[in-house]
Motif scaffolding. Structure first.
Motif, short mmCIF file in Angstrom:
data_model
loop_
_atom_site.label_atom_id
_atom_site.label_comp_id
_atom_site.label_asym_id
_atom_site.label_seq_id
_atom_site.Cartn_x
_atom_site.Cartn_y
_atom_site.Cartn_z
N PHE A 112 0.83 -1.21 0.00
CA PHE A 112 0.00 0.00 0.00
C PHE A 112 0.86 1.26 0.00
O PHE A 112 0.52 2.27 -0.63
N ARG A 113 1.96 1.19 0.71
CA ARG A 113 2.88 2.34 0.70
C ARG A 113 3.39 2.60 -0.72
O ARG A 113 3.47 3.75 -1.15
N LEU A 114 3.71 1.54 -1.41
CA LEU A 114 4.18 1.71 -2.78
C LEU A 114 3.10 2.30 -3.68
O LEU A 114 3.39 3.05 -4.62
N CYS A 115 1.84 1.95 -3.40
CA CYS A 115 0.73 2.45 -4.22
C CYS A 115 0.59 3.97 -4.13
O CYS A 115 -0.06 4.58 -5.00
N HIS A 116 1.15 4.57 -3.08
CA HIS A 116 1.13 6.04 -2.99
C HIS A 116 1.99 6.67 -4.07
O HIS A 116 1.78 7.83 -4.43
N ARG A 117 2.96 5.94 -4.57
CA ARG A 117 3.97 6.54 -5.46
C ARG A 117 3.93 6.00 -6.88
O ARG A 117 4.29 6.71 -7.81
N VAL A 118 3.59 4.73 -7.06
CA VAL A 118 3.67 4.11 -8.38
C VAL A 118 2.41 3.31 -8.67
O VAL A 118 1.68 2.92 -7.75
N ALA A 149 11.46 -1.91 -4.30
CA ALA A 149 10.13 -2.30 -4.78
C ALA A 149 10.15 -3.66 -5.47
O ALA A 149 9.32 -4.52 -5.21
N ASN A 150 11.10 -3.86 -6.36
CA ASN A 150 11.10 -5.09 -7.14
C ASN A 150 11.53 -6.31 -6.33
O ASN A 150 11.40 -7.43 -6.81
N GLU A 151 12.07 -6.07 -5.13
CA GLU A 151 12.33 -7.20 -4.23
C GLU A 151 11.06 -7.60 -3.48
O GLU A 151 10.92 -8.74 -3.05
N ALA A 183 11.36 -0.24 -15.47
CA ALA A 183 12.23 0.85 -15.01
C ALA A 183 11.61 2.21 -15.26
O ALA A 183 11.75 3.13 -14.45
N ASP A 184 10.88 2.36 -16.38
CA ASP A 184 10.32 3.68 -16.71
C ASP A 184 9.11 4.03 -15.84
O ASP A 184 8.67 5.17 -15.81
N GLU A 185 8.55 3.04 -15.13
CA GLU A 185 7.41 3.32 -14.25
C GLU A 185 7.82 3.52 -12.80
O GLU A 185 7.00 3.88 -11.96
N LEU A 186 9.08 3.23 -12.49
CA LEU A 186 9.55 3.37 -11.11
C LEU A 186 9.92 4.83 -10.87
O LEU A 186 11.08 5.23 -10.94
N VAL A 187 8.91 5.64 -10.58
CA VAL A 187 9.09 7.09 -10.42
C VAL A 187 9.46 7.40 -8.98
O VAL A 187 8.69 7.12 -8.06
N LEU A 188 10.63 7.97 -8.80
CA LEU A 188 11.09 8.33 -7.46
C LEU A 188 10.92 9.84 -7.23
O LEU A 188 11.41 10.65 -8.00
N TYR A 189 10.21 10.15 -6.20
CA TYR A 189 10.03 11.56 -5.86
C TYR A 189 11.27 12.08 -5.13
O TYR A 189 11.91 11.34 -4.38
N ASN A 190 11.53 13.33 -5.30
CA ASN A 190 12.66 13.96 -4.64
C ASN A 190 12.38 14.09 -3.14
O ASN A 190 11.37 14.62 -2.72
#
Length: 653
Positions: A521-527, A618-620, A628-635
């Protein structure tokens, strides 16, 4: 011909019998037709029309039936067929004895251990289905025959004994054993993949799956022949003896294939679905028509074909949402070979878990035996009696005796001026004694009594004393990681939880599953994640609850056998763990939810930092890795400023 064979042959139909039955039935239906004409469009008339179509199919296939019967008749009339039927009926009862005998032979010839271990695993995985699935029982009867051939190794002293050919039995059979283990693994994987198929998919693909299972029946027969030839070569058996054995094996394989076909043709539900599918235009037409496929699915859910024919508009259309329908369509389009290949990795994980559990059990046994040896050497004569109490004792008597024993130990320590070495109860554990009383007797008894039988065994006491919370949690976590948190059946639940009752590990397992889901769920906040990620999590929890359902059913039967009220005793069992199991509607009702208190957790900077750290791993965590292009990391700096600004706003408010 034997009397048994004569009895079997009396049930074999002939072409003339089929036609006679058809003509008689048609006459009755024609006589009835005039009386049903006024009810045009009714459900009864639809059933009447369907009956006519079935009879037409029977008559058109009469010649085919007769030709098949002429080929199968020798097998029906043989004593071998009688033996096959007896073997299938007694299969479940015969397996435990065979497994024990194989374990004994494996101690003499360790090289067969790989096949014995796989066979044990596959049998335990399918044991409950063998009683109701005669086709699978025929398949496992042939698998059992392979392993029975290995019992002949018992007459050979050890695996390094030199035989008539000048080589060891291990050299003769090592590769054959490995191939047999691979075959059993492949067959077990096929059965596991078949178990996961939707029931309608099993009907649509019945011929493909039957060909696959018949392949294994044939293959196992060839493996058994190879085993026997290797044993004969080692022992110098006569050629004519081997030829007779091979002839008997060929005859038995033919009989098993006939039995397999008979069991398949006698599948009532499959036959009903086949007629219905043909009425709707055949498999291709149904697959291309969502409305027809829904009707089939609802018929399958409702427990009867006739109950649902033509009643689509009367059924709640929300029962089958689009996602469910899509998953069933994909299941129907997936060929057996593809399903087996996709399942192989998960099946391999379950096999490794079973092997690891067996190794742990072996280590515990070796350690236990080592302790006995040390005690036997160092103890006094009266102490050398190992496990002096009987195999089982009443739970109540055991708990009370345990309380009295610890009281005596504490009193002994007081009598010898507080000498800790004089008692087997450490000072830090004395507090527990006051909790061992009559009022808490049921809860303490449940902690020991795994099978709720009312008796405690030595094994249950040892298991209880070897239980440690942290070690068990780690074991459960490792089990879930081995199957990638993907529980696909009740037997997988049991592999993850290990031996013992479900309630012992239920909450730790649910905790670990929900903890992982929370991280997702935490990941769902970002990707944006794959939609199957949480669908699989839902399936996993449902399988755990299915295991709970089986446990409750077992307990209810057990309580009834004791003469007690199963409902009331189930509600109080395991500290009222199952109190609301049969009354879920009341438990989740709005009235009840209003009385419950839920702890709120405010989002902090540490939580946001944890979310960002989760992105890196995430991928672990995920079963379906992100591109890779969907793994958006916020600053992180932006998040820090956002958090700081939000805090100031909250203070201002």
């Amino acid at each position: 011909m034997s009397s048994a064979a004569s009895l079997e042959s009396s049930h074999v139909p002939t072409s003339s019998n089929v036609v006679h039955i058809h003509d008689s039935a048609v006459k009755v239906l024609v006589d009835t037709q005039s009386s049903v004409q006024p009810h045009e469009g009714s459900k009864a008339l639809k059933v009447f029309d369907r009956s006519c179509k079935v009879l037409d199919m029977i008559k058109s296939d009469a010649a085919t039936v007769q030709s098949a019967v002429s080929l199968l008749k020798p097998a029906y009339e043989s004593d071998t067929m009688t033996l096959v039927r007896q073997g299938v009926n007694m299969l479940i009862d015969s397996l435990p004895g065979l497994l024990r005998a194989l374990d004994t032979v494996a101690k003499l010839h360790p090289f067969i251990g790989v096949a014995v271990g796989v066979f044990n695993f596959v049998i335990n995985l399918n044991l409950k289905r063998l009683d109701n699935d005669k086709k699978r029982a025929a398949l496992f009867l042939q698998m059992k025959d392979i392993m029975e051939a290995l019992l002949q190794l018992e007459i050979i002293h050890d695996q390094d004994s030199i035989g008539a050919g000048g080589v060891t039995i291990k050299a003769h059979m090592h590769n054959l054993i490995k191939l047999a283990a691979d075959d059993i693994t492949s067959c077990g994987n096929a059965c596991d993949a078949y178990n996961k198929k939707h029931s309608i998919s099993k009907v649509f693909q019945v011929h493909d799956w039957e060909k696959r299972f018949q392949f294994y029946i044939d293959h196992f027969a060839e493996r058994r022949k190879a085993f026997l030839f290797a044993l004969a070569l080692h022992t110098g058996a006569a050629v004519d003896t081997m030829n007779r054995t091979v002839d008997e094996l060929n005859s038995k394989m033919d009989a098993i294939l006939v039995y397999f076909k008979e069991a398949s043709d006698g599948d009532t539900k499959r036959n009903e679905f086949t007629v219905l599918v043909q009425e709707k235009g055949g498999p291709a037409t149904v697959l291309g028509n969502t409305k027809l496929l829904r009707e089939l699915l609802r018929s399958d859910q409702g427990g009867g074909i006739q109950q649902h024919i033509g009643d689509i508009e009367n059924i709640d259309s929300q029962r089958l949402d689009d996602d469910s329908l899509s998953r069933v369509k994909n299941d129907l389009l997936e060929k057996p070979e593809v399903a087996m290949q996709k399942n192989l990795e998960v099946f391999g994980c379950k096999l490794r878990m079973q092997q690891k559990e067996s190794e742990e059990e072996m280590r515990r046994m070796v350690h236990h035996e080592g302790d006995h040896v040390i005690l036997a050497v160092t103890a006094s004569p009266h102490d050398r009696i190992i496990d002096p109490w009987p195999g089982h004792v009443k739970t109540r008597h055991f708990i009370l005796a345990l309380r009295d024993y610890f009281r005596e130990q504490i009193e002994l320590k007081k009598d010898i001026a507080g000498d800790p070495s004089s008692s087997r109860v450490p000072d830090d554990d004395e507090w527990a004694l006051r909790w061992v009383d009559i009022n808490r007797l049921p809860a303490i008894a449940e902690a020991f009594d795994d099978d709720a039988s009312g008796f405690i065994t030595i094994a249950e006491v040892n298991q209880f004393t070897n239980s440690y919370v942290s070690a068990e949690e780690q074991q459960l976590r490792e089990g879930l990681e081995t199957v990638w948190y993907n529980i696909d059946a009740v037997d997988t639940v049991k592999l993850v939880m290990g031996p013992g009752r479900v309630e012992k590990s239920l909450f730790p397992v649910l905790y670990l599953l929900f903890k992982r889901d929370f991280e997702i769920f935490r990941l769902c906040h970002r990707v944006v994640l794959n939609r199957d990620e949480l669908c699989d999590s839902t399936d996993t929890i449902e399988w755990v609850l299915d295991a709970v359902h089986q446990r409750c059913t077992h307990l209810s039967v057990l309580f009834k056998q004791r003469g007690s009220s199963d409902a009331s005793q189930l509600r109080t069992y395991a500290s009222e763990l199952y109190n609301n199991w049969d009354d879920c509607e009341n438990f989740v009702s709005l009235k009840n939810l209003r009385t419950l208190e839920f702890e709120e957790h405010e989002c902090t900077k540490e939580d946001l930092d944890l979310e960002c750290s989760c992105l890196w791993a995430a991928n672990e965590l995920l079963k379906y890795p992100l591109p890779a292009d969907e793994l958006v990391l916020y600053n992180i700096a932006v998040e820090d400023s956002h958090f700081e600004g939000e805090s100031k706003a909250n203070k201002a408010v």
